[in-house]
Design a protein around this motif. Structure first.
Motif, mmCIF file in Angstrom:
data_model
loop_
_atom_site.group_PDB
_atom_site.id
_atom_site.type_symbol
_atom_site.label_atom_id
_atom_site.label_comp_id
_atom_site.label_asym_id
_atom_site.label_seq_id
_atom_site.Cartn_x
_atom_site.Cartn_y
_atom_site.Cartn_z
ATOM 1 N N LEU A 45 0.834 -1.198 0.000
ATOM 2 C CA LEU A 45 0.000 0.000 0.000
ATOM 3 C C LEU A 45 0.869 1.248 0.000
ATOM 4 C CD1 LEU A 45 -2.912 1.063 0.192
ATOM 5 C CD2 LEU A 45 -2.619 1.072 2.676
ATOM 6 N N VAL A 46 1.935 1.214 0.796
ATOM 7 C CA VAL A 46 2.855 2.351 0.846
ATOM 8 C C VAL A 46 3.542 2.546 -0.506
ATOM 9 C CG1 VAL A 46 5.008 3.178 1.900
ATOM 10 C CG2 VAL A 46 3.222 2.196 3.335
ATOM 11 N N LEU A 47 3.827 1.441 -1.184
ATOM 12 C CA LEU A 47 4.507 1.512 -2.482
ATOM 13 C C LEU A 47 3.542 1.732 -3.640
ATOM 14 C CD1 LEU A 47 7.133 -1.329 -2.021
ATOM 15 C CD2 LEU A 47 7.497 1.136 -1.880
ATOM 16 N N GLY A 48 2.300 2.017 -3.370
ATOM 17 C CA GLY A 48 1.355 2.337 -4.438
ATOM 18 C C GLY A 48 0.496 1.179 -4.885
ATOM 19 N N GLY A 49 0.195 0.249 -3.995
ATOM 20 C CA GLY A 49 -0.685 -0.860 -4.324
ATOM 21 C C GLY A 49 -0.013 -1.999 -5.064
ATOM 22 N N VAL A 50 1.288 -2.066 -5.023
ATOM 23 C CA VAL A 50 2.038 -3.116 -5.704
ATOM 24 C C VAL A 50 2.160 -4.324 -4.783
ATOM 25 C CG1 VAL A 50 4.254 -3.669 -6.767
ATOM 26 C CG2 VAL A 50 3.338 -1.349 -6.944
ATOM 27 N N ASP A 51 2.024 -5.519 -5.378
ATOM 28 C CA ASP A 51 2.233 -6.741 -4.604
ATOM 29 C C ASP A 51 3.723 -6.851 -4.319
ATOM 30 O OD1 ASP A 51 2.162 -9.192 -3.378
ATOM 31 O OD2 ASP A 51 1.835 -10.328 -5.221
ATOM 32 N N PHE A 52 4.088 -6.630 -3.090
ATOM 33 C CA PHE A 52 5.489 -6.539 -2.699
ATOM 34 C C PHE A 52 6.252 -7.822 -2.981
ATOM 35 C CE2 PHE A 52 8.790 -6.735 0.626
ATOM 36 C CZ PHE A 52 9.542 -5.642 0.199
ATOM 37 N N THR A 53 5.631 -8.971 -2.709
ATOM 38 C CA THR A 53 6.348 -10.231 -2.884
ATOM 39 C C THR A 53 6.639 -10.532 -4.348
ATOM 40 O OG1 THR A 53 4.271 -11.456 -2.908
ATOM 41 C CG2 THR A 53 5.422 -11.285 -0.803
ATOM 42 N N MET A 55 7.709 -8.371 -6.604
ATOM 43 C CA MET A 55 8.609 -7.379 -7.203
ATOM 44 C C MET A 55 9.887 -8.072 -7.665
ATOM 45 S SD MET A 55 8.221 -4.161 -4.678
ATOM 46 C CE MET A 55 7.385 -2.794 -5.373
ATOM 47 N N TYR A 56 10.258 -7.779 -8.893
ATOM 48 C CA TYR A 56 11.466 -8.372 -9.457
ATOM 49 C C TYR A 56 11.985 -7.485 -10.571
ATOM 50 C CZ TYR A 56 8.443 -9.954 -13.256
ATOM 51 O OH TYR A 56 7.574 -10.010 -14.304
ATOM 52 N N THR A 67 3.888 -9.044 -15.802
ATOM 53 C CA THR A 67 3.852 -10.485 -15.569
ATOM 54 C C THR A 67 4.192 -10.731 -14.102
ATOM 55 O OG1 THR A 67 4.582 -10.888 -17.818
ATOM 56 C CG2 THR A 67 4.831 -12.698 -16.262
ATOM 57 N N GLY A 68 3.456 -11.624 -13.479
ATOM 58 C CA GLY A 68 3.723 -11.958 -12.081
ATOM 59 C C GLY A 68 5.037 -12.704 -11.929
ATOM 60 N N LEU A 69 5.492 -12.824 -10.718
ATOM 61 C CA LEU A 69 6.778 -13.462 -10.433
ATOM 62 C C LEU A 69 6.788 -14.914 -10.881
ATOM 63 C CD1 LEU A 69 9.599 -13.379 -9.171
ATOM 64 C CD2 LEU A 69 8.534 -13.904 -6.971
ATOM 65 N N ASP A 70 5.748 -15.661 -10.557
ATOM 66 C CA ASP A 70 5.711 -17.074 -10.945
ATOM 67 C C ASP A 70 5.728 -17.238 -12.468
ATOM 68 O OD1 ASP A 70 5.685 -17.919 -8.306
ATOM 69 O OD2 ASP A 70 3.477 -17.896 -8.204
ATOM 70 N N ALA A 71 4.966 -16.413 -13.156
ATOM 71 C CA ALA A 71 4.938 -16.491 -14.624
ATOM 72 C C ALA A 71 6.286 -16.079 -15.205
ATOM 73 C CB ALA A 71 3.830 -15.600 -15.171
ATOM 74 N N ALA A 72 6.945 -15.097 -14.596
ATOM 75 C CA ALA A 72 8.264 -14.668 -15.068
ATOM 76 C C ALA A 72 9.291 -15.783 -14.871
ATOM 77 C CB ALA A 72 8.695 -13.405 -14.340
ATOM 78 N N GLU A 74 8.617 -18.952 -14.946
ATOM 79 C CA GLU A 74 8.284 -20.007 -15.901
ATOM 80 C C GLU A 74 8.817 -19.712 -17.301
ATOM 81 O OE1 GLU A 74 4.082 -20.670 -15.762
ATOM 82 O OE2 GLU A 74 4.149 -21.425 -13.710
ATOM 83 N N THR A 75 9.044 -18.453 -17.628
ATOM 84 C CA THR A 75 9.561 -18.112 -18.958
ATOM 85 C C THR A 75 11.019 -18.511 -19.109
ATOM 86 O OG1 THR A 75 10.249 -15.875 -18.316
ATOM 87 C CG2 THR A 75 7.989 -16.149 -19.174
ATOM 88 N N GLY A 76 11.688 -18.766 -18.014
ATOM 89 C CA GLY A 76 13.092 -19.150 -18.068
ATOM 90 C C GLY A 76 14.037 -17.971 -18.076
ATOM 91 N N ALA A 77 13.516 -16.784 -17.935
ATOM 92 C CA ALA A 77 14.356 -15.586 -17.906
ATOM 93 C C ALA A 77 15.073 -15.503 -16.565
ATOM 94 C CB ALA A 77 13.500 -14.340 -18.125
ATOM 95 N N ALA A 78 16.229 -14.857 -16.591
ATOM 96 C CA ALA A 78 16.968 -14.627 -15.346
ATOM 97 C C ALA A 78 16.360 -13.403 -14.672
ATOM 98 C CB ALA A 78 18.442 -14.402 -15.636
ATOM 99 N N ILE A 79 15.809 -13.622 -13.485
ATOM 100 C CA ILE A 79 15.163 -12.518 -12.779
ATOM 101 C C ILE A 79 15.793 -12.345 -11.408
ATOM 102 C CG2 ILE A 79 12.964 -12.713 -13.978
ATOM 103 C CD1 ILE A 79 11.922 -14.222 -11.547
ATOM 104 N N PHE A 80 15.747 -11.129 -10.932
ATOM 105 C CA PHE A 80 16.244 -10.760 -9.606
ATOM 106 C C PHE A 80 15.006 -10.483 -8.769
ATOM 107 C CE2 PHE A 80 17.870 -7.489 -6.637
ATOM 108 C CZ PHE A 80 18.885 -8.220 -6.048
ATOM 109 N N ALA A 81 14.572 -11.492 -7.966
ATOM 110 C CA ALA A 81 13.323 -11.407 -7.206
ATOM 111 C C ALA A 81 13.581 -10.797 -5.827
ATOM 112 C CB ALA A 81 12.685 -12.781 -7.092
ATOM 113 N N TYR A 82 13.785 -9.486 -5.806
ATOM 114 C CA TYR A 82 14.127 -8.832 -4.538
ATOM 115 C C TYR A 82 12.949 -8.771 -3.572
ATOM 116 C CZ TYR A 82 12.081 -4.618 -6.653
ATOM 117 O OH TYR A 82 11.249 -3.718 -7.235
ATOM 118 N N GLY A 83 11.748 -8.771 -4.059
ATOM 119 C CA GLY A 83 10.577 -8.755 -3.174
ATOM 120 C C GLY A 83 10.471 -10.042 -2.366
ATOM 121 N N ALA A 84 10.688 -11.191 -3.024
ATOM 122 C CA ALA A 84 10.651 -12.480 -2.320
ATOM 123 C C ALA A 84 11.797 -12.570 -1.313
ATOM 124 C CB ALA A 84 10.728 -13.625 -3.321
ATOM 125 N N PHE A 85 12.946 -12.015 -1.685
ATOM 126 C CA PHE A 85 14.090 -12.035 -0.768
ATOM 127 C C PHE A 85 13.817 -11.177 0.464
ATOM 128 C CE2 PHE A 85 18.078 -10.132 0.703
ATOM 129 C CZ PHE A 85 18.725 -11.285 1.124
#
Length: 143
Positions: A45-53, A55-56, A67-72, A74-85
């Motif tokens: 909510l503080v970040l503007g309604g973004v799903d914090f977990t 964020m990548y 695209t959500g984190l799980d879908a990202a 699944e694409t096989g792309a290299a992502i930096f999932a800082y929200g999950a961390f």
């Protein structure tokens, strides 16, 4: 060997460890729910309604926008999932704090149990039987 194993399992420490692991797993589920269901929505909510977990940042590969984190993943792309961390770090800090408070409480209870409650103060006593006999001997020697 089987008897030794039975003796090992029957020891109280093993049973305490098993109970601790079960309670720890349940507590971890509670903390995970606390973070994901209560803390992260407030941060989002503080970040503007973004799903914090979710964020990548995409490091390499093609991921469609919004695209959500799980879908990202699944694409096989290299992502930096800082929200999950960050979510995992918040979980760790809460669990570590609770464990610290638990250990601190147990140590305090142990120190209270080990400290004698009713310690009689040292009372000055009269001379011992040996002292009295020596005094009588010395008096008789003078005469």
């Amino acid at each position: 060997m089987i008897q030794e194993f039975k003796d090992f399992i029957a020891k109280g420490n093993v049973m305490d460890l098993a109970v601790g692991i079960i309670i720890g797993a349940a507590f971890t589920a509670i903390v995970t729910s606390l973070v994901s269901d209560l803390i992260n929505p407030v941060i989002g909510l503080v970040l503007g309604g973004v799903d914090f977990t979710s964020m990548y940042v995409v490091l390499s590969g093609d991921v469609p926008a919004d695209t959500g984190l799980d879908a990202a993943r699944e694409t096989g792309a290299a992502i930096f999932a800082y929200g999950a961390f960050i979510t995992a770090c918040i979980n760790f800090l809460i669990i570590a704090f609770v464990v610290f408070m638990l250990v601190k409480s147990v140590n305090r209870l142990k120190s209270l149990a080990e400290r004698p409650d009713d310690v009689a103060p040292e009372v000055a006593t009269g001379p011992s039987q040996l002292d009295v006999l020596l005094q009588i001997r010395d008096e008789l020697a003078k005469k």
